[in-house]
Enzyme design. Structure first.
Site, PDB file in Angstrom:
ATOM      1  N   HIS A  87       0.873  -1.183   0.000  1.00 25.73           N
ATOM      2  CA  HIS A  87       0.000   0.000   0.000  1.00 25.73           C
ATOM      3  C   HIS A  87       0.900   1.221   0.000  1.00 25.73           C
ATOM      4  O   HIS A  87       1.694   1.393   0.935  1.00 25.73           O
ATOM      5  CB  HIS A  87      -0.893   0.013   1.242  1.00 25.73           C
ATOM      6  CG  HIS A  87      -1.748  -1.207   1.369  1.00 25.73           C
ATOM      7  ND1 HIS A  87      -3.069  -1.230   0.965  1.00 25.73           N
ATOM      8  CD2 HIS A  87      -1.477  -2.463   1.832  1.00 25.73           C
ATOM      9  CE1 HIS A  87      -3.575  -2.435   1.191  1.00 25.73           C
ATOM     10  NE2 HIS A  87      -2.619  -3.208   1.714  1.00 25.73           N
ATOM     11  N   GLU A 124      -7.369 -12.399   6.097  1.00 23.12           N
ATOM     12  CA  GLU A 124      -6.302 -11.786   6.902  1.00 23.12           C
ATOM     13  C   GLU A 124      -6.750 -11.891   8.355  1.00 23.12           C
ATOM     14  O   GLU A 124      -6.218 -12.681   9.123  1.00 23.12           O
ATOM     15  CB  GLU A 124      -6.084 -10.324   6.469  1.00 23.12           C
ATOM     16  CG  GLU A 124      -5.030  -9.588   7.285  1.00 23.12           C
ATOM     17  CD  GLU A 124      -4.944  -8.084   6.963  1.00 23.12           C
ATOM     18  OE1 GLU A 124      -5.881  -7.532   6.368  1.00 23.12           O
ATOM     19  OE2 GLU A 124      -3.921  -7.476   7.352  1.00 23.12           O
ATOM     20  N   ASP A 171       2.615  -2.776   4.500  1.00 21.50           N
ATOM     21  CA  ASP A 171       2.756  -1.371   4.909  1.00 21.50           C
ATOM     22  C   ASP A 171       4.104  -1.210   5.600  1.00 21.50           C
ATOM     23  O   ASP A 171       4.172  -1.079   6.832  1.00 21.50           O
ATOM     24  CB  ASP A 171       1.614  -0.998   5.863  1.00 21.50           C
ATOM     25  CG  ASP A 171       0.255  -1.187   5.217  1.00 21.50           C
ATOM     26  OD1 ASP A 171      -0.116  -0.360   4.369  1.00 21.50           O
ATOM     27  OD2 ASP A 171      -0.410  -2.188   5.532  1.00 21.50           O
TER      28      ASP A 171
END
Ligand code: ADE
Ligand code: ZN
Length: 339
Positions: free
Chosen positions: A19, A200, A279
């Site tokens: 991301h 997830e 991330d």
């Protein structure tokens, strides 16, 4: 072992789950906050870094959306993406498929053009200056409504040449794939590829329904598919790629320690896993760091690392020409290290 770490650094790598807003390092966040005259609720970079302790996905997302507020002008999006491409170049990541969350920005009055033009300028420079290929994937935020996702897809129509596909991210609990079936079908009609975060924090059934209802060609994370043996068999049979993010799963407490991560079992079950950073500015490392830590923890040899690099090439949306170039570069690296 030093040799193995060097090999992991040198081998050409492909990242499929990153991301861009999650690559916003605290230093750049402070710099952009100052430039845009935004006051951050942290006294220093160190204080911000100390806040990066999460008990679950939502605690992370709250900080992640707050951090993204420093992104305002086209130049900010360029600077963000450029900083990521610099790490790709440093770490030998040669192809990357990057998520961005337009609603995080359009909800604050920033236009789709501002976001996409900044990101695209950085991508073009990375291609030219570093030979890195990149594709962008527009993600819908699943905690927002279907109508907002449809509006976002509409707003992206003038920029379809800049986007290879759509994805689905944000809070998985309470926002199952079925909520986005229509917008994914619209995206398919526009010729866009489809991926979705599933399994997830949410159950294995989200993996199955993302596959069935959203017609995705990759699953992001997918680790909880292991709770359904029949599903694992089907995913392995069709070699559905799963973009696994080990550091992320530890930081968000999907698993307690890296050594508890189900990666070895996923690989043993024949699943088409790839390793990714998700991330990196929030989770303690980039793709290279994830690979190096997994290699040490799970005692992976060169063949295993190379297999993961080839798997990411296969699972990517790069052109066939680019895929064979990348595979050749991996072959060359293997040959160099086996002398
Ligand atoms: N957005 C950014 N990172 C995410 C993650 N790991 N899961 C869901 N949404 C995200
Ligand atoms: Zn993610």
């Amino acid at each position: 072992m030093i040799n193995q770490q060097e090999f992991i650094k040198k081998i050409p790598k492909v990242e499929l789950h990153l991301h861009i807003e999650g690559s916003l390092e605290p230093e750049l966040m402070f710099k952009l906050a100052a430039r845009n005259k935004i006051e951050l609720p942290y006294a220093s970079v160190e204080a911000l870094k100390e806040a990066y302790q999460f008990n679950n996905l939502q605690e992370f997302l709250d900080l992640y959306y707050q951090g993204a507020e420093v992104l305002q002008a086209e130049q900010d999006f360029y600077d963000l993406a450029w900083a990521y491409f610099e790490t790709c170049h440093r770490d030998n990541v040669l192809h990357t498929e990057v998520f961005f969350d337009p609603q995080t920005h359009t909800e604050r009055g920033i236009t789709m053009a501002t976001v996409i033009n900044g990101l695209t300028r950085a991508k073009q420079q990375a291609e030219k200056q570093y030979g890195i290929s990149c594709e962008y994937i527009l993600c819908f935020l699943r905690h927002l409504s279907e109508a907002s996702a449809i509006q976002t897809l509409e707003a992206a129509k003038p920029f379809l040449a800049q986007i290879i596909g759509v994805g689905l991210d944000s809070s998985e609990q309470g926002h199952p794939p079925e909520k986005f079936q229509r917008v994914f079908s619209m995206a398919k009609q526009l010729g866009l590829r489809r991926v979705a975060h599933a399994g997830e924090e949410g159950p294995a059934s989200n993996v199955a329904s993302a596959w069935e209802l959203l017609d995705v060609s990759r699953i992001d994370h997918g680790v909880r598919c292991l709770e359904d043996a029949a599903l694992v068999k089907q995913l392995a049979r069709v070699q559905m790629p799963l973009t696994v993010c080990p550091f992320s799963n530890v930081k968000l407490k999907v698993v307690e320690h890296l050594s508890d991560h189900p990666l070895p079992s996923m690989i043993a079950n024949g699943l088409a896993v790839t390793i990714n950073s998700d991330d990196p500015a929030y989770f303690g490392g980039y793709l290279l760091d994830n690979l190096q830590a997994c290699s040490e923890t799970f005692n992976w040899d060169r063949a295993q690392i190379a297999a993961l690099s080839y798997a990411a090439v296969t699972a990517s949306y790069a052109s066939e020409v680019r895929k064979s170039e990348l595979s050749q570069l991996i072959d060359n690296c293997l040959a160099e290290f086996s002398q």
